[in-house]
Design a protein around this motif. Structure first.
Motif, PDB file in Angstrom:
ATOM      1  N   LYS A   1      -0.097  -8.393  -8.016  1.00 38.22           N
ATOM      2  CA  LYS A   1       0.875  -7.833  -9.078  1.00 38.22           C
ATOM      3  C   LYS A   1       1.791  -6.724  -8.521  1.00 38.22           C
ATOM      4  O   LYS A   1       2.762  -6.464  -9.065  1.00 38.22           O
ATOM      5  CB  LYS A   1       0.023  -7.542 -10.361  1.00 38.22           C
TER       6      LYS A   1
ATOM      7  N   SER B   1     -10.667  -3.364  -7.874  1.00 35.72           N
ATOM      8  CA  SER B   1     -11.227  -2.418  -6.627  1.00 35.72           C
ATOM      9  C   SER B   1     -11.992  -1.555  -7.152  1.00 35.72           C
ATOM     10  O   SER B   1     -12.862  -0.742  -6.066  1.00 35.72           O
ATOM     11  CB  SER B   1      -9.952  -1.847  -6.133  1.00 35.72           C
TER      12      SER B   1
ATOM     13  N   GLY C   1      -6.454  -5.625  -5.800  1.00 36.03           N
ATOM     14  CA  GLY C   1      -5.528  -5.342  -5.399  1.00 36.03           C
ATOM     15  C   GLY C   1      -5.247  -4.211  -4.599  1.00 36.03           C
ATOM     16  O   GLY C   1      -5.143  -4.160  -3.172  1.00 36.03           O
ATOM     17  N   GLU C   2      -5.242  -2.897  -5.270  1.00 40.41           N
ATOM     18  CA  GLU C   2      -5.208  -1.760  -4.679  1.00 40.41           C
ATOM     19  C   GLU C   2      -6.052  -1.404  -3.284  1.00 40.41           C
ATOM     20  O   GLU C   2      -5.530  -0.928  -2.302  1.00 40.41           O
ATOM     21  CB  GLU C   2      -5.573  -0.506  -5.543  1.00 40.41           C
TER      22      GLU C   2
END
Ligand SMILES: *Cc1c(COP(=O)(O)O)cnc(C)c1O
Length: 367
Positions: free
Chosen positions: A36, A200, A221-222
């Motif tokens: 995202k 994460s 994600g991160e």
């Protein structure tokens, strides 16, 4: 090449994914790659899949549609509860979606039946961070309701911590999710394919706890994109923290007084930033602004200090950098800066893979 632009090293993203997939795999945990922050980039999604992710996840239907160009076997998960108004699109764009609301579940069920499909769903459980999730005591009701909806298949339960209130994943809250999963499996004679512990922020817990219980998936994600643990924004050992670089062009360089003069009130974005130096400085302006990026998490090149940013001007103390008008400067990004840059129509996205530099640039057309 046009600027501002964000250059994305897909090899680093693949390597970060592989490292996390291997470490978490040793603990029985699979990785869903969350795209995202990159506007659902299919290049990023493909790199995550090459790195061993079991599927991709995104919070926006539009991004998931963009990811439908990936290999058809790639599982796509909508990681935000669907909008009622998008139920039909969700069934088309996603194989799995995360849920908290029964009226939404009914709408997605109707849409799935209408499209003659079975749509997989995961029920999200509230564990204290107070964002999305069904209260633990209400989950059994939701399970019973879903079992009456024949367009849907309940494939798991999940939770999300840290994003809203900074609540840290630990043995207590993860234990609650595990125990709930086991209780539901026993009561309903099910076996959940997915018990998704979080994002994460869960990596530290997952790698250090003595037992992960029934948790068998994280949505990352991160950590993959920036190599950071979001709990303290510290680098994760062995991961690349520079897969994304933001490049802007210098449009003014001048020796100027270090301090403003004249009566002072608010600046374009509230209180004016404090300038600590005295005398004169070499001030530079880069054609980058809040329409392209945010200041939070923007890392200037060595010996350069960021003095402030308005909509279209990034003002710098250039220190001893021999920078001139027309030069490009390269900045590192944090999560907020990344999201802003990737969603800005002014920033060109350039994705690279491991070919010689001259051949490895693919410019993604502006939306
Ligand atoms: C954004 C998000 C993730 C991924 O979060 P990261 O901190 O980037 O890993 C996972 N799950 C949900 C529900 C999210 O909204």
């Amino acid at each position: 090449m046009s600027s501002p632009r964000i250059e994305i090293d897909l090899d680093k993203i693949e390597q970060n994914t592989r490292t996390l997939v291997d470490r978490l795999g040793a603990r029985g945990i699979s990785v869903t790659g969350v795209t995202k922050a990159t506007l659902g980039s299919s290049g990023v999604g493909a790199a995550m899949m090459s790195g061993g992710a079991v599927g991709v996840g995104d919070s926006r239907v539009e991004n998931l549609s963009r990811l439908s160009v990936l290999d058809p076997s790639t599982s796509r998960t909508l990681i935000r509860s669907p909008m009622l108004s998008q139920a039909g699109q969700v069934v088309r764009a996603a194989h799995v979606s995360l849920h908290t609301d029964q009226s939404v579940l009914r709408a997605v069920d109707r849409a799935a039946k209408g499209q003659r499909r079975t749509h997989d769903i995961v029920l999200m459980v509230e564990l204290g961070d107070l964002r999305e999730g069904i209260l633990v005591e209400d989950v059994p009701d939701a399970v019973r309701a879903v079992q009456e909806m024949h367009g849907l298949r309940l494939v798991g339960v999940g939770a999300n911590l840290a994003c809203q209130s900074g609540v840290v994943p630990d043995d207590t809250n993860m234990g609650t999710l595990s125990a709930l999963a086991e209780r539901l499996e026993e009561q309903h004679r099910l076996r959940f394919a997915i018990v998704s512990g979080g994002n994460s922020a869960n990596i530290g817990w997952a790698l250090e706890t003595r037992g992960v219980g029934r948790i068998n998936n994280l949505r990352l994600g991160e950590a993959i994109l920036l190599g950071l643990d979001p709990l303290h924004r510290t680098p994760i050992d062995g991961l690349h923290t520079d897969a994304f670089r933001l490049i802007g062009e210098v449009i003014e360089v001048a020796e100027k007084p270090a301090r403003p003069w004249g009566d002072r009130a608010q600046s374009a974005f509230g209180e004016a930033p404090v300038r600590s130096r005295t005398g004169t400085i070499r001030q530079g302006i880069v054609a980058l602004g809040r329409q392209d990026v945010e200041l939070d998490g923007l890392r200037a090149p060595q010996s350069v200090t960021v003095l402030g940013m308005s909509s279209d001007h990034l003002v710098l103390d250039l220190g001893d950098q021999p920078t001139k008008v027309g030069d490009e400067l390269t900045f590192g990004v944090g999560y907020g800066a990344l999201v802003r840059a990737m969603t800005s129509p002014f920033v060109t996205k350039v994705e690279r893979t491991g070919l010689p530099v001259t051949r490895r640039l693919t410019v993604v057309p502006k939306a």
